[in-house]
Motif scaffolding. Structure first.
Motif, short mmCIF file in Angstrom:
data_model
loop_
_atom_site.label_atom_id
_atom_site.label_comp_id
_atom_site.label_asym_id
_atom_site.label_seq_id
_atom_site.Cartn_x
_atom_site.Cartn_y
_atom_site.Cartn_z
N THR A 5 1.02 -1.23 -0.13
CA THR A 5 0.07 -0.25 -0.03
C THR A 5 0.84 1.26 0.00
O THR A 5 1.88 1.45 0.72
CB THR A 5 -0.88 0.15 1.20
N LEU A 6 0.62 2.17 -1.06
CA LEU A 6 1.38 3.35 -1.03
C LEU A 6 0.27 4.43 -0.91
O LEU A 6 -0.62 4.57 -1.71
CB LEU A 6 2.27 3.32 -2.13
N GLU A 7 0.56 5.62 0.01
CA GLU A 7 -0.34 6.47 0.17
C GLU A 7 -0.16 7.75 -0.64
O GLU A 7 0.92 7.68 -1.05
CB GLU A 7 -0.20 6.96 1.80
N SER A 8 -1.08 8.14 -1.17
CA SER A 8 -1.27 9.37 -2.15
C SER A 8 -2.28 10.50 -1.51
O SER A 8 -3.08 10.07 -0.52
CB SER A 8 -1.67 8.94 -3.22
N ARG A 9 -1.93 11.80 -1.62
CA ARG A 9 -2.85 12.82 -1.28
C ARG A 9 -4.30 12.65 -1.92
O ARG A 9 -5.53 13.02 -1.20
CB ARG A 9 -2.42 14.26 -1.78
N GLY A 10 -4.39 11.85 -3.01
CA GLY A 10 -5.63 11.70 -3.52
C GLY A 10 -6.32 10.47 -3.58
O GLY A 10 -7.54 10.21 -3.64
N GLY A 11 -5.80 9.48 -2.59
CA GLY A 11 -6.32 8.19 -2.30
C GLY A 11 -4.90 7.24 -2.34
O GLY A 11 -3.84 7.61 -2.50
N ASN A 12 -5.32 5.84 -2.02
CA ASN A 12 -4.29 5.01 -1.61
C ASN A 12 -4.08 4.23 -2.79
O ASN A 12 -5.27 3.80 -3.53
CB ASN A 12 -4.35 4.15 -0.17
N TYR A 13 -3.05 3.78 -3.14
CA TYR A 13 -2.71 2.57 -4.22
C TYR A 13 -2.31 1.33 -3.50
O TYR A 13 -1.29 1.36 -2.75
CB TYR A 13 -1.82 2.93 -5.19
N MET A 14 -2.79 0.33 -4.03
CA MET A 14 -1.88 -1.05 -3.78
C MET A 14 -1.15 -1.39 -5.12
O MET A 14 -1.84 -1.74 -6.11
CB MET A 14 -3.15 -2.12 -3.36
N VAL A 15 -0.12 -1.84 -4.89
CA VAL A 15 0.67 -1.91 -6.16
C VAL A 15 1.55 -3.30 -5.95
O VAL A 15 1.77 -3.51 -4.90
CB VAL A 15 1.66 -0.76 -6.65
N VAL A 16 1.99 -3.91 -7.04
CA VAL A 16 2.69 -5.21 -6.82
C VAL A 16 4.05 -4.72 -6.83
O VAL A 16 4.66 -3.92 -7.81
CB VAL A 16 2.29 -6.13 -8.15
N ALA A 17 4.58 -5.10 -5.84
CA ALA A 17 6.16 -4.69 -5.60
C ALA A 17 6.99 -4.92 -6.60
O ALA A 17 8.05 -4.15 -6.96
CB ALA A 17 6.72 -5.20 -4.00
N ASP A 18 6.85 -6.12 -7.21
CA ASP A 18 7.78 -6.31 -8.41
C ASP A 18 7.40 -5.88 -9.68
O ASP A 18 8.51 -5.83 -10.53
CB ASP A 18 7.60 -8.11 -8.80
N ASN A 19 6.33 -5.03 -9.67
CA ASN A 19 6.25 -4.23 -10.92
C ASN A 19 6.67 -2.99 -10.93
O ASN A 19 6.54 -2.17 -11.85
CB ASN A 19 4.61 -4.16 -11.26
N VAL A 20 7.42 -2.48 -9.86
CA VAL A 20 7.95 -0.99 -9.68
C VAL A 20 9.35 -1.05 -10.29
O VAL A 20 10.05 -1.85 -10.11
CB VAL A 20 7.91 -0.66 -8.06
N ALA A 21 9.43 -0.19 -11.49
CA ALA A 21 10.57 0.06 -12.08
C ALA A 21 11.64 0.99 -11.64
O ALA A 21 12.67 0.89 -11.87
CB ALA A 21 10.36 0.28 -13.50
N TRP A 22 11.15 2.13 -11.12
CA TRP A 22 11.95 3.28 -10.57
C TRP A 22 11.24 4.15 -9.66
O TRP A 22 9.89 4.06 -9.68
CB TRP A 22 12.41 4.10 -11.76
N LEU A 23 12.08 4.96 -9.01
CA LEU A 23 11.52 5.95 -8.10
C LEU A 23 12.10 7.20 -8.36
O LEU A 23 13.38 7.40 -8.66
CB LEU A 23 11.60 5.48 -6.69
N ARG A 24 11.40 8.42 -8.31
CA ARG A 24 11.94 9.76 -8.71
C ARG A 24 11.28 10.66 -7.94
O ARG A 24 10.13 10.70 -7.49
CB ARG A 24 11.67 9.92 -9.80
N VAL A 25 12.01 11.68 -7.42
CA VAL A 25 11.38 12.76 -6.54
C VAL A 25 10.56 13.64 -7.45
O VAL A 25 10.63 13.74 -8.47
CB VAL A 25 12.64 13.68 -6.33
N GLY A 26 9.23 13.55 -6.71
CA GLY A 26 8.13 14.47 -7.36
C GLY A 26 8.07 16.04 -7.11
O GLY A 26 8.85 16.36 -6.51
#
Length: 57
Positions: A5-26
Motif C-alpha cells: 500500500t502506497l499512500e497518496s494525497r488523492g487516495g491510496n494505491y495497492m501496487v505489486v512490488a515486483d512491478n515497480v521499475a523506478w522511483l523519482r523525486v516528484g
C-alpha cells in the motif's frame, strides 16, 4: 505476488512490488513511482521511505 500500500494525497494505491521499475523525486515532497506497463504514480513520502516500504515485502 506481494501487494504494497502506497499512500497518496488523492487516495491510496495497492501496487505489486515486483512491478515497480523506478522511483523519482516528484513535486511538493512527493515521489513518482514508475510502474512497468503503466503511467507513474505520485505518492506521498520521499523515495527512500517508499523504497523501504517496497523492500519490506
Amino acid at each position: 505476488m506481494k501487494f504494497v500500500t502506497l499512500e497518496s494525497r488523492g487516495g491510496n494505491y495497492m501496487v505489486v512490488a515486483d512491478n515497480v521499475a523506478w522511483l523519482r523525486v516528484g513535486e511538493n515532497g512527493q515521489t513518482l513511482v514508475g510502474i512497468i506497463g503503466s503511467q507513474p504514480l505520485l505518492v506521498t513520502g520521499t523515495p527512500d521511505s517508499v523504497a523501504q516500504k517496497l523492500a519490506a515485502t
